[in-house]
Design an enzyme around this catalytic site. Structure first.
Site, PDB file in Angstrom:
ATOM      1  N   TYR A 142       0.819  -1.072  -0.078  1.00 34.55           N
ATOM      2  CA  TYR A 142       0.018   0.284  -0.013  1.00 34.55           C
ATOM      3  C   TYR A 142       0.815   1.210  -0.061  1.00 34.55           C
ATOM      4  CZ  TYR A 142      -3.971  -3.037   0.854  1.00 34.55           C
ATOM      5  OH  TYR A 142      -4.779  -4.263   1.120  1.00 34.55           O
ATOM      6  N   LYS A 192       4.047 -15.299   1.520  1.00 34.77           N
ATOM      7  CA  LYS A 192       3.900 -16.113   0.408  1.00 34.77           C
ATOM      8  C   LYS A 192       5.315 -16.112   0.038  1.00 34.77           C
ATOM      9  CE  LYS A 192       0.753 -16.960  -2.352  1.00 34.77           C
ATOM     10  NZ  LYS A 192       0.284 -18.228  -2.757  1.00 34.77           N
ATOM     11  N   ASP A 225      -2.180 -18.043   1.589  1.00 33.12           N
ATOM     12  CA  ASP A 225      -3.385 -18.652   1.175  1.00 33.12           C
ATOM     13  C   ASP A 225      -3.865 -19.700   1.898  1.00 33.12           C
ATOM     14  OD1 ASP A 225      -1.008 -19.733   0.046  1.00 33.12           O
ATOM     15  OD2 ASP A 225      -2.007 -20.183  -1.761  1.00 33.12           O
ATOM     16  N   ASP A 253     -10.101  -9.279   8.349  1.00 26.05           N
ATOM     17  CA  ASP A 253     -11.562  -9.077   8.031  1.00 26.05           C
ATOM     18  C   ASP A 253     -12.199 -10.331   8.064  1.00 26.05           C
ATOM     19  OD1 ASP A 253     -11.507  -6.392   7.793  1.00 26.05           O
ATOM     20  OD2 ASP A 253     -12.187  -5.978   5.963  1.00 26.05           O
TER      21      ASP A 253
END
Ligand code: NAD
Length: 368
Positions: A142, A192, A225, A253
């Site tokens: 971000y 990852k 994941d 979330d």
């Protein structure tokens, strides 16, 4: 020794309503547990803009930098939608997070048994769940450069850059290990590393910090994941999860919604340790200012009350009192008390914001 200091910023919309219930709890701790805080209260968001033409004054920013903890209600509302971006209510909150350098965002996912049926997962999967997701908040994709949209030949290309320095990873890893020591002593780090170099570095640095400083804490690694799958399959296998900004955004979330309503979710953002060894800290409910119900006595104050419980545990070293408060919330819910947001489809009669706060104070009394 001086009392611990707390800056309260109720903000806009339902912020002041839910904060009024926290005040009752603070008063209870002063009267019944001899736990007194030096509380100051100030404006943030739209109400600060109305009073001073800015969503956060320099004086308030200064106070925030010099207290043991900040507790914020919520900011924003339709009245301020057309303001210039630079003075929007949310800018006040962003300034606090940025200038206090709050790099570790803590989002607990805690499921009270009485609300287990609220989850989209089976009650036995989520009942009694108590995990903590720590999301790196001030770096990663971000913020990384280069970023933007540019033209390449006859098409546009969108670019964002995932970038982490060793020190950025190390400090959030330390936050995770410190927290785990106050909980069940287990950290799972998610990235990852199979496809991203930043993930490889993340795994290396977390492993190094663990070996050098926190070998008493159990550490595991998981691809993010796979972590998402495990969180929905059997979330109780986790204690503390630490992950980067992007994966943390998604995973926190996901984990929060395992437990039901927005009105129940607390959060904390922590920065570097201060001179007293405790981290800079801002506690706030996850929800916003809920303009659709503001001023009607309908807001659920539990998210804000549980945010104060987090302050008790992580800023004031009163984990035992935090547990007392969480158990009081649990007892009230087990008694069947529900604000409107917690009512099932078959209805019933909800209690008001103040009635919920009063019931929690009563349950605190019963715990003595
Ligand atoms: P919101 O969280 O305010 O509300 C979403 C829905 O959840 C609404 O229907 C609301 O009534 C309900 N809700 C939220 N908190 C509740 C509670 N404690 N009890 C019962 N019901 C509750 O999100 P929104 O509607 O997208 O945003 C409203 C305003 O809040 C906007 O101005 C937004 O920018 C701002 N906002 C602020 C924060 C913050 O201060 N941290 C976070 C999110 C949104």
């Amino acid at each position: 020794m001086s009392n611990p200091s707390l800056l309260i910023l109720p903000g806009d919309g339902i912020g002041p309503e839910v904060m009024a219930e926290v005040h009752k709890i603070i008063d209870w701790y002063g009267a019944k547990r001899g736990l007194t805080f030096d509380v100051t209260e100030d404006l943030v968001g739209g109400c600060a803009y109305d009073a001073y033409g800015t969503p956060l004054t320099d004086e308030t920013m200064d106070k925030a930098q010099n207290v043991d903890a900040v507790l914020l209600g919520a900011v924003g509302g339709p009245k301020y939608d057309d303001l210039d971006f630079s003075v929007k209510p949310e800018r006040g909150l962003l300034r606090l997070r940025k200038e206090m350098d709050l790099y570790a965002n803590l989002r607990p996912a805690q499921c009270f048994d009485a609300l287990a049926d609220f989850s989209s997962l089976k009650a036995d999967v989520v009942g009694g769940l108590d995990i903590m997701i720590i999301r790196e908040l001030t770096s990663g994709v971000y913020f990384g450069e280069p970023r933007g949209i540019h033209q390449e030949g006859n098409e546009r290309v969108g670019v964002n850059t995932q970038r982490y320095t060793e020190s950025e990873i190390a400090r959030v890893a330390r936050s995770a290990f410190e927290l785990a020591r106050r909980r069940n002593n287990k950290v799972c780090s998610m990235e990852k590393a199979n496809v991203m170099e930043s993930g490889v570095l993340w795994r290396q640095v977390v492993t190094e910090v663990h070996a050098a400083e926190y070998s008493d804490v159990e550490l595991s690694h998981m691809y993010a994941d796979a972590g998402a799958m495990q969180l929905t399959r059997w979330p109780k296998q986790f204690d503390v999860i630490v992950t980067d900004n992007l994966f943390g955004d998604l995973l926190s979330d996901l984990a929060a919604m395992l437990t039901g309503s927005l009105g129940m979710l607390p959060s904390a953002s922590l920065g570097a340790p201060m001179a007293n060894g405790r981290p800079k800290a801002l506690y706030e409910p996850v929800h916003g200012s809920a303009p659709d119900i503001a001023g009607q006595g309908k807001a659920n104050p539990i998210a804000c009350i549980l945010s104060f419980a987090m302050a008790l545990r992580y800023s004031f070293d009163h984990g035992d009192e935090a547990t007392r408060l969480e158990k009081a919330v649990e007892a009230v819910l087990a008694d069947g008390l529900r604000t409107a947001d917690l009512m099932g489809p078959d209805g019933g009669s909800p209690v008001s914001t103040a009635q919920m706060g009063d019931a929690i104070v009563k349950a605190l009394g019963a715990s003595l």
